[in-house]
Write a protein that holds these residues in place. Structure first.
Motif, PDB file in Angstrom:
ATOM      1  N   ARG A 260     -19.885 -27.642 -23.334  1.00  0.00           N
ATOM      2  CA  ARG A 260     -18.845 -26.674 -23.699  1.00  0.00           C
ATOM      3  C   ARG A 260     -19.436 -25.577 -24.578  1.00  0.00           C
ATOM      4  NH1 ARG A 260     -13.332 -28.488 -26.685  1.00  0.00           N
ATOM      5  NH2 ARG A 260     -14.784 -28.681 -28.449  1.00  0.00           N
ATOM      6  N   GLY A 261     -20.405 -25.960 -25.411  1.00  0.00           N
ATOM      7  CA  GLY A 261     -21.102 -24.954 -26.205  1.00  0.00           C
ATOM      8  C   GLY A 261     -21.825 -23.947 -25.329  1.00  0.00           C
ATOM      9  N   LEU A 262     -22.469 -24.432 -24.275  1.00  0.00           N
ATOM     10  CA  LEU A 262     -23.140 -23.528 -23.336  1.00  0.00           C
ATOM     11  C   LEU A 262     -22.139 -22.564 -22.699  1.00  0.00           C
ATOM     12  CD1 LEU A 262     -25.538 -26.019 -21.496  1.00  0.00           C
ATOM     13  CD2 LEU A 262     -26.190 -24.256 -23.159  1.00  0.00           C
ATOM     14  N   ARG A 270     -17.916 -14.484 -24.916  1.00  0.00           N
ATOM     15  CA  ARG A 270     -18.817 -15.441 -25.564  1.00  0.00           C
ATOM     16  C   ARG A 270     -18.567 -15.498 -27.061  1.00  0.00           C
ATOM     17  NH1 ARG A 270     -24.533 -13.228 -23.862  1.00  0.00           N
ATOM     18  NH2 ARG A 270     -23.313 -13.069 -21.945  1.00  0.00           N
ATOM     19  N   ASP A 271     -18.694 -16.698 -27.590  1.00  0.00           N
ATOM     20  CA  ASP A 271     -18.408 -16.939 -29.009  1.00  0.00           C
ATOM     21  C   ASP A 271     -19.458 -17.913 -29.534  1.00  0.00           C
ATOM     22  OD1 ASP A 271     -17.435 -17.829 -31.477  1.00  0.00           O
ATOM     23  OD2 ASP A 271     -15.340 -17.608 -30.868  1.00  0.00           O
ATOM     24  N   TYR A 272     -20.455 -17.368 -30.231  1.00  0.00           N
ATOM     25  CA  TYR A 272     -21.552 -18.206 -30.693  1.00  0.00           C
ATOM     26  C   TYR A 272     -21.125 -19.154 -31.818  1.00  0.00           C
ATOM     27  CZ  TYR A 272     -24.789 -15.492 -27.852  1.00  0.00           C
ATOM     28  OH  TYR A 272     -25.444 -14.898 -26.801  1.00  0.00           O
ATOM     29  N   ALA A 275     -19.771 -22.049 -29.984  1.00  0.00           N
ATOM     30  CA  ALA A 275     -20.899 -22.721 -29.337  1.00  0.00           C
ATOM     31  C   ALA A 275     -21.678 -23.539 -30.359  1.00  0.00           C
ATOM     32  CB  ALA A 275     -21.812 -21.687 -28.674  1.00  0.00           C
ATOM     33  N   LEU A 276     -21.909 -22.954 -31.529  1.00  0.00           N
ATOM     34  CA  LEU A 276     -22.648 -23.650 -32.581  1.00  0.00           C
ATOM     35  C   LEU A 276     -21.900 -24.898 -33.049  1.00  0.00           C
ATOM     36  CD1 LEU A 276     -25.043 -23.707 -34.536  1.00  0.00           C
ATOM     37  CD2 LEU A 276     -23.721 -22.212 -36.075  1.00  0.00           C
ATOM     38  N   ALA A 277     -20.581 -24.780 -33.202  1.00  0.00           N
ATOM     39  CA  ALA A 277     -19.779 -25.935 -33.635  1.00  0.00           C
ATOM     40  C   ALA A 277     -19.872 -27.077 -32.621  1.00  0.00           C
ATOM     41  CB  ALA A 277     -18.328 -25.515 -33.834  1.00  0.00           C
ATOM     42  N   ASP A 278     -19.829 -26.736 -31.333  1.00  0.00           N
ATOM     43  CA  ASP A 278     -19.913 -27.778 -30.299  1.00  0.00           C
ATOM     44  C   ASP A 278     -21.298 -28.412 -30.264  1.00  0.00           C
ATOM     45  OD1 ASP A 278     -17.330 -27.867 -29.370  1.00  0.00           O
ATOM     46  OD2 ASP A 278     -17.639 -26.405 -27.781  1.00  0.00           O
ATOM     47  N   ARG A 298     -30.827 -21.855 -31.356  1.00  0.00           N
ATOM     48  CA  ARG A 298     -30.637 -20.645 -30.556  1.00  0.00           C
ATOM     49  C   ARG A 298     -29.340 -19.933 -30.945  1.00  0.00           C
ATOM     50  NH1 ARG A 298     -28.542 -20.399 -25.308  1.00  0.00           N
ATOM     51  NH2 ARG A 298     -28.667 -22.679 -25.172  1.00  0.00           N
ATOM     52  N   TYR A 299     -28.264 -20.690 -31.126  1.00  0.00           N
ATOM     53  CA  TYR A 299     -26.987 -20.070 -31.484  1.00  0.00           C
ATOM     54  C   TYR A 299     -27.051 -19.482 -32.898  1.00  0.00           C
ATOM     55  CZ  TYR A 299     -25.289 -22.770 -27.471  1.00  0.00           C
ATOM     56  OH  TYR A 299     -25.119 -23.312 -26.213  1.00  0.00           O
ATOM     57  N   GLN A 300     -27.758 -20.153 -33.788  1.00  0.00           N
ATOM     58  CA  GLN A 300     -27.886 -19.634 -35.148  1.00  0.00           C
ATOM     59  C   GLN A 300     -28.651 -18.312 -35.151  1.00  0.00           C
ATOM     60  OE1 GLN A 300     -26.439 -21.274 -38.082  1.00  0.00           O
ATOM     61  NE2 GLN A 300     -26.678 -19.084 -38.483  1.00  0.00           N
ATOM     62  N   ARG A 301     -29.701 -18.241 -34.319  1.00  0.00           N
ATOM     63  CA  ARG A 301     -30.442 -16.983 -34.211  1.00  0.00           C
ATOM     64  C   ARG A 301     -29.548 -15.869 -33.664  1.00  0.00           C
ATOM     65  NH1 ARG A 301     -34.656 -20.342 -32.262  1.00  0.00           N
ATOM     66  NH2 ARG A 301     -34.182 -19.744 -30.102  1.00  0.00           N
ATOM     67  N   ALA A 302     -28.725 -16.218 -32.675  1.00  0.00           N
ATOM     68  CA  ALA A 302     -27.819 -15.221 -32.093  1.00  0.00           C
ATOM     69  C   ALA A 302     -26.816 -14.728 -33.131  1.00  0.00           C
ATOM     70  CB  ALA A 302     -27.096 -15.815 -30.895  1.00  0.00           C
ATOM     71  N   LEU A 303     -26.296 -15.632 -33.945  1.00  0.00           N
ATOM     72  CA  LEU A 303     -25.346 -15.243 -34.988  1.00  0.00           C
ATOM     73  C   LEU A 303     -26.028 -14.384 -36.046  1.00  0.00           C
ATOM     74  CD1 LEU A 303     -23.354 -18.582 -35.377  1.00  0.00           C
ATOM     75  CD2 LEU A 303     -22.404 -16.366 -34.662  1.00  0.00           C
ATOM     76  N   ASP A 304     -27.259 -14.774 -36.400  1.00  0.00           N
ATOM     77  CA  ASP A 304     -28.007 -13.970 -37.378  1.00  0.00           C
ATOM     78  C   ASP A 304     -28.256 -12.567 -36.832  1.00  0.00           C
ATOM     79  OD1 ASP A 304     -28.048 -16.149 -39.036  1.00  0.00           O
ATOM     80  OD2 ASP A 304     -30.108 -16.756 -38.539  1.00  0.00           O
ATOM     81  N   GLN A 305     -28.567 -12.488 -35.524  1.00  0.00           N
ATOM     82  CA  GLN A 305     -28.792 -11.190 -34.895  1.00  0.00           C
ATOM     83  C   GLN A 305     -27.518 -10.347 -34.917  1.00  0.00           C
ATOM     84  OE1 GLN A 305     -31.765  -9.933 -33.527  1.00  0.00           O
ATOM     85  NE2 GLN A 305     -30.570  -8.033 -33.437  1.00  0.00           N
ATOM     86  N   GLN A 306     -26.383 -10.991 -34.606  1.00  0.00           N
ATOM     87  CA  GLN A 306     -25.110 -10.278 -34.633  1.00  0.00           C
ATOM     88  C   GLN A 306     -24.806  -9.770 -36.045  1.00  0.00           C
ATOM     89  OE1 GLN A 306     -22.153 -12.974 -33.110  1.00  0.00           O
ATOM     90  NE2 GLN A 306     -22.491 -12.361 -30.967  1.00  0.00           N
TER      91      GLN A 306
END
Length: 314
Positions: A260-262, A270-272, A275-278, A298-306
Motif C-alpha cells: 500500500r505504501g508503494l 502520490r503521498d510520501y 507511504a512512509l507510515a505504511d 527512499r520515502y524519507q529522501r523524497a520528503l526531504d527533497q519536497q
C-alpha cells in the motif's frame, strides 16, 4: 455438531461433560479428550491442545483410531509451530499405528507432504501428496487438499501448466470443503498473475474472496493479490483499496502495508507521508523486512527533497 459449526465454547462444554461423566467408558473418555484437543487446536491454543491430545493418546482403553487421531493432532500442533521434525515423527507414528482408519492415514500422509513442502523438499512433498491422493478411503477434502499441495509444489518449481491443472482439480473436486476450494482459486490466481494474465488472475482472486466459507487468511491474501494486479496495471487508487481490505482481514499482513505504501508513492495523488507510515508499519510487523526498510529510506529522501524544494520556492 457444535464443533463442526465453530461453536467452540459449546463444543468444549459437551466434551468436558463427556470426559468427566461418572462411569464413562475409557474409550469414550479418550474420544472426549480428543475432541477437547481439536477445539483448542482450532482456536490456536497450542499448549492446551497438546495436553488434551496427549491425554487422549495415553488413556488406557482408547480405540486404535482415537490414538491415531491423537498422534495426528500432536503432529498438527507441532506443524503449526514450525517444529518440523516433531510433526514428522507424530505423523509417521500414525502411519505405523495398527488399526488406524484409512481416512486418518490419508490425512497424516497429507501432513507429511505439508512438512516436506514447508522445508522446500519438493520431490518428497510431491511423493507424500500423491500417496495421500491415492490412499483408498481418503476423504474427499483430503484428496482435494492433496491436489492443492501438488499445485503448490508445481508452482514453487515454476511449472505453471502443472500447477494450474492441480489447482483446478482441487477446485473442482467433489466434496471439497469451501475453504479448500477458495484456497485453490487463490492458487489459480497466482499462476495466472505469474504469467501476467491480469484479467484471469483478477477473476480467480475475486472468486477466492467471494467463496462462502473461505478462511480470513485466504480472503486477506486474495485482496492483497487483487491489489498487486491493480498496481501492475497502474491502477494505484484501486490497489490501495484492495490492500486496505487485506489489512482489515489480517492486520498482521506486513506485505499489504508495504505494498500500500508503494501505491501511495505512485500516481497523480502520490503521498510520501502515507507511504512512509505504511512502510514503517510493515517493518514494525516484520523487523526483517528489508524491502520495507529500503522503502523507508527512499520515502524519507523524497520528503526531504519536497521540503527542500518548498523552501527554495519561498
Amino acid at each position: 455438531m457444535a464443533e463442526r459449526q465453530g461453536q467452540w465454547d459449546t463444543a468444549q462444554d459437551w466434551y468436558q461433560r463427556a470426559f468427566d461423566a461418572p462411569g464413562a467408558d475409557p474409550a469414550t473418555r479418550a474420544n472426549a479428550a480428543l475432541g477437547l484437543g481439536v477445539v483448542a487446536e482450532r482456536q490456536g491454543q497450542w499448549d492446551t491442545a497438546r495436553g488434551w491430545y496427549q491425554r487422549s493418546l495415553e488413556t488406557p482403553g482408547a480405540e486404535p483410531d482415537t490414538r491415531a487421531n491423537a498422534c495426528y493432532g500432536l503432529g498438527i500442533v507441532a506443524e503449526r509451530q514450525g517444529q518440523w521434525d516433531t510433526a514428522q515423527d507424530w505423523y509417521q507414528r500414525v502411519r505405523d499405528t495398527p488399526g488406524a482408519d484409512p481416512a486418518t492415514c490419508a490425512r497424516v500422509t497429507l501432513g507429511l507432504g505439508v512438512v516436506a513442502e514447508r522445508q522446500g523438499q519438493w520431490d518428497t512433498a510431491r511423493g507424500w501428496y500423491q500417496r495421500s491422493l491415492e490412499t483408498p478411503g481418503a476423504e474427499p477434502d483430503t484428496r482435494a487438499i492433496a491436489c492443492k499441495g501438488l499445485g503448490e509444489v508445481a508452482w514453487q518449481q515454476q511449472q505453471w501448466d502443472a500447477a494450474q491443472d492441480w489447482y483446478q482439480r482441487a477446485f473442482d473436486a467433489p466434496g471439497a470443503d469451501p475453504a479448500t476450494r477458495a484456497s485453490a482459486a487463490l492458487g489459480l490466481g497466482i499462476v495466472a498473475r505469474q504469467q501476467q494474465q491480469w484479467d484471469t488472475a483478477q477473476d480467480w482472486y475475486q472468486r477466492a474472496f467471494d467463496t462462502p466459507g473461505a478462511n480470513p487468511a485466504t480472503r486477506a491474501k486474495a485482496c492483497q493479490d487483487l491489489g498487486i494486479v491493480a498496481y501492475k496495471q497502474a491502477e494505484y487508487v484501486a490497489a490501495r483499496d484492495h490492500y486496505t481490505r487485506a489489512i482489515e482481514f489480517d492486520p498482521g499482513l506486513a506485505a499489504a502495508y508495504r505494498n500500500r505504501g508503494l501505491a501511495w508513492a505512485n500516481g497523480d495523488d502520490r503521498d510520501y507521508r502515507q507511504a512512509l507510515a505504511d512502510a514503517r508499519k510493515a517493518l514494525e510487523i516484520d523487523p526483517h523486512f528489508q524491502a520495507a526498510r529500503e522503502d523507508i529510506e527512499r520515502y524519507q529522501r523524497a520528503l526531504d527533497q519536497q521540503s527542500g524544494d518548498s523552501q527554495s520556492d519561498m
